[in-house]
Scaffold this active site. Structure first.
Site, PDB file in Angstrom:
ATOM      1  CD  GLU A  35      56.636 -84.545   2.448  1.00 38.27           C
ATOM      2  OE1 GLU A  35      56.160 -85.576   2.892  1.00 38.27           O
ATOM      3  OE2 GLU A  35      56.183 -83.472   2.718  1.00 38.27           O
ATOM      4  NE  ARG A 261      51.297 -72.694   5.080  1.00 35.62           N
ATOM      5  CZ  ARG A 261      50.553 -73.806   5.220  1.00 35.62           C
ATOM      6  NH1 ARG A 261      51.105 -74.497   6.331  1.00 35.62           N
ATOM      7  NH2 ARG A 261      49.791 -74.408   4.295  1.00 35.62           N
ATOM      8  CE  LYS A 271      50.988 -82.123  -0.157  1.00 39.40           C
ATOM      9  NZ  LYS A 271      52.134 -82.569  -0.543  1.00 39.40           N
TER      10      LYS A 271
END
Length: 563
Positions: A35, A261, A271
């Site tokens: 993104e 992850r 983020k």
């Protein structure tokens, strides 16, 4: 591929190998789908290496696709930085760069198909009302009062949403699935929301935007992705991924697979929290060398080779785990130890005067740029009567086992001569040693003695007459706690920021060859660690060097000592 061969593959690569061997897929197609709402971090680097790496290993393709469905948070700056990061890591998408916004019209058409099939409806409830009615893990959700609208009414309302007839938050389009599903994701998830915001690519053409879960799977299908690889937090979303594709006339049927992850000690990879660090001024920007962003790691002096090696070493797991940051640092040391040229620099200088060396005399020593790599060539290091050494390399009253310079003690000057301390000059006010007097033995030129005597101490130095002057930034870990997100009551993750994560040392004498360094060139300061010329601020008129990593793990020593 033989069963023996598969034993050497991680579980994802095993799936890919079996799919190719069985003929399920003629070739493999993956994608990296960031993104564009922030800079990529080390966790994304793992995903980049995985997706592009699998495609390369099995002779397939990997697309770069931007999931740009939230115009209020996305910027062209992030798009540009992501492309730069992927290229810097050594991967290419060729001509296969896509944007979810490329598919906005097609996504809208698919949404209308769901409405026509009675599988989607327009809901007038507020976001809070929808959230409250969704239920919990132990309680089912409650049907929306608008759930049974007719197909015609839903189509009319959805088209009016697109036309801009309603304000933000007035209505959403939801999938009509099952409000009693044990998987909360499947309880009539939102597919579209109204957002009167200009998009960085489509401008003001749209005022409704699709949600990620609706967009992502369709984008995969339109691009004929075979293996849609994502992290474990999307495991529950896989059911919705499949539901959307099973109910639409898509041209391909990708499958989603999840892996753990990257969780790294002393690092945050959220983020949202990285944005906090930037916007609140705890760091100087996204590329601050203390940041775990790819831009930050690059400016710190990490190499693409080291990061790819790290991704290979940590492997791919199904279950969540935490990797110690020492492994990342070790990969960088391993890479730089083999490739970094050596140089000498002094961080905290004290002057040495060699009293029996002629005042106007100077000479140069031919020194290897790497002790084990003759192909890396040599450089000349100038030598003169006055030198700088590290203040820590002298003790007027040496502790037991101290092998460096002290009164009456002989040491080796790296590449040069043996010297013996004969006295010191002190500041009358503070008592601090300001100058060390030594004599040298001319017979030890090159740092070796023909008479067989040995010295235990070897120290580095820089000729005062020939020194270049540098600003050196000593970077360390940004947090003092292995898990900064494991916060104590009443505290915030930012309370664990390491106040010593950056020390800037000015006026450091370094050997003159370093004045020719270009931004991003790396090297080893002998005995001090690996450094890099800062990619933003280093230049011929201002030498700025960042410490990438020490020669060994100093934190392990600290933790052991503390224990």
């Amino acid at each position: 591929m033989s069963e023996t061969g598969k034993e050497h593959l991680d579980f994802l690569r095993t799936i890919v190998a079996e799919d190719l061997e069985s003929g399920k897929h003629a070739s493999v197609a993956t994608r990296f789908p960031p993104e564009p709402n922030g800079y990529l971090h080390v966790g994304h680097a793992k995903s980049i290496c995985l997706n592009f790496g699998i495609a390369k290993q099995f002779g397939g393709t990997c697309n770069l696709r931007f999931d740009d469905t939230n115009p209020t948070k996305e910027e062209q700056e992030y798009v540009d930085s992501i492309q730069a990061d992927v290229r810097w890591l050594g991967f290419s998408w060729d001509d296969r760069m896509y944007f979810a916004s490329d598919y906005f019209e097609k996504l809208y058409e698919f949404a209308e198909i769901l409405i026509q099939k009675g599988l989607a409806y327009v809901d007038d409830q507020t976001a809070e009302e929808i959230r409250e009615a969704r239920g919990t893990l132990t309680e089912p959700g409650i049907d929306s009062p608008y759930r049974d609208r007719s197909v015609d009414e839903n189509l009319q309302l959805f088209r009016r949403m697109r036309a801009g007839d309603f304000p933000d938050g007035a209505r959403v389009l939801r999938a009509k699935i099952d409000m009693t599903s044990p998987n909360i994701v499947m309880r009539d998830p939102t597919l579209y929301r109204i957002r009167h915001a200009s998009h960085h690519r489509t401008g003001d053409a749209w005022c409704i935007y699709p949600m990620y879960d609706f967009t992502h799977c369709i984008s995969d299908a339109l691009e004929h992705i075979t293996h849609s690889i994502c992290t474990l937090e999307f495991e529950n979303n896989r059911e919705l991924y499949d539901w959307v594709l099973d109910n639409l006339p898509v041209p391909a049927r990708p499958r989603q697979y999840e892996f753990a992850r990257l969780n790294l000690t002393y690092v945050v990879v959220s983020k949202r929290r990285l944005i906090q660090l930037v916007t609140e001024g705890h760091v100087t920007g996204w590329d601050d060398p203390r940041m775990p962003t790819i831009q930050g790691l690059r400016r710190r002096g990490y190499t693409p080779e080291a990061i790819r090696l790290f991704a290979e070493r940590i492997g791919v797991a199904r279950a969540a785990n935490t990797v110690e940051i020492e492994m990342l640092e070790a990969c960088l040391r391993e890479d730089l130890n083999d490739r970094a040229p050596r140089a000498m620099g002094v961080l905290r200088p004290v002057k040495v005067v060699i009293t029996n060396y002629p005042e106007e005399q100077e000479e140069a020593f031919e020194c290897a740029n790497h002790p084990e790599k003759p192909e890396m060539g040599t450089r000349k290091i100038p030598f003169s009567r006055e030198l700088y050494i590290e203040r820590d390399d002298f003790r007027e009253v040496p502790p037991k086992g101290y092998h460096r310079l002290s009164p009456g003690k002989e040491v080796r000057l790296r590449h040069a001569y043996y010297v013996t301390c004969t006295g010191v000059v002190k500041d009358e006010a503070t008592g601090e040693v300001t100058e060390i007097h030594c004599t040298y033995d001319p017979a030890t030129k090159g740092g070796w003695s023909d008479d067989g005597r040995k010295v235990k101490g070897t120290i580095h130095w820089v000729s005062a007459r020939h020194a270049a002057w540098a600003e050196v930034r000593l970077y360390d870990r940004l947090f003092t706690k292995p898990d900064p997100m494991d916060v104590e009551e009443g505290k915030d993750f930012k309370d664990y920021i390491n106040p010593n994560a950056l020390e800037t040392v000015h006026n450091c004498p370094v050997e003159p060859s370093l004045a020719q360094m270009h931004p991003e060139q790396f090297f080893q300061f002998e005995r001090l660690g690996y450094f890099v010329a800062d990619r933003r601020e280093h230049g011929p008129d201002r030498l700025v060097f960042n410490r990438s990593v020490g020669l060994r793990d100093s934190w392990a020593k600290q933790e052991k000592k503390g224990a």
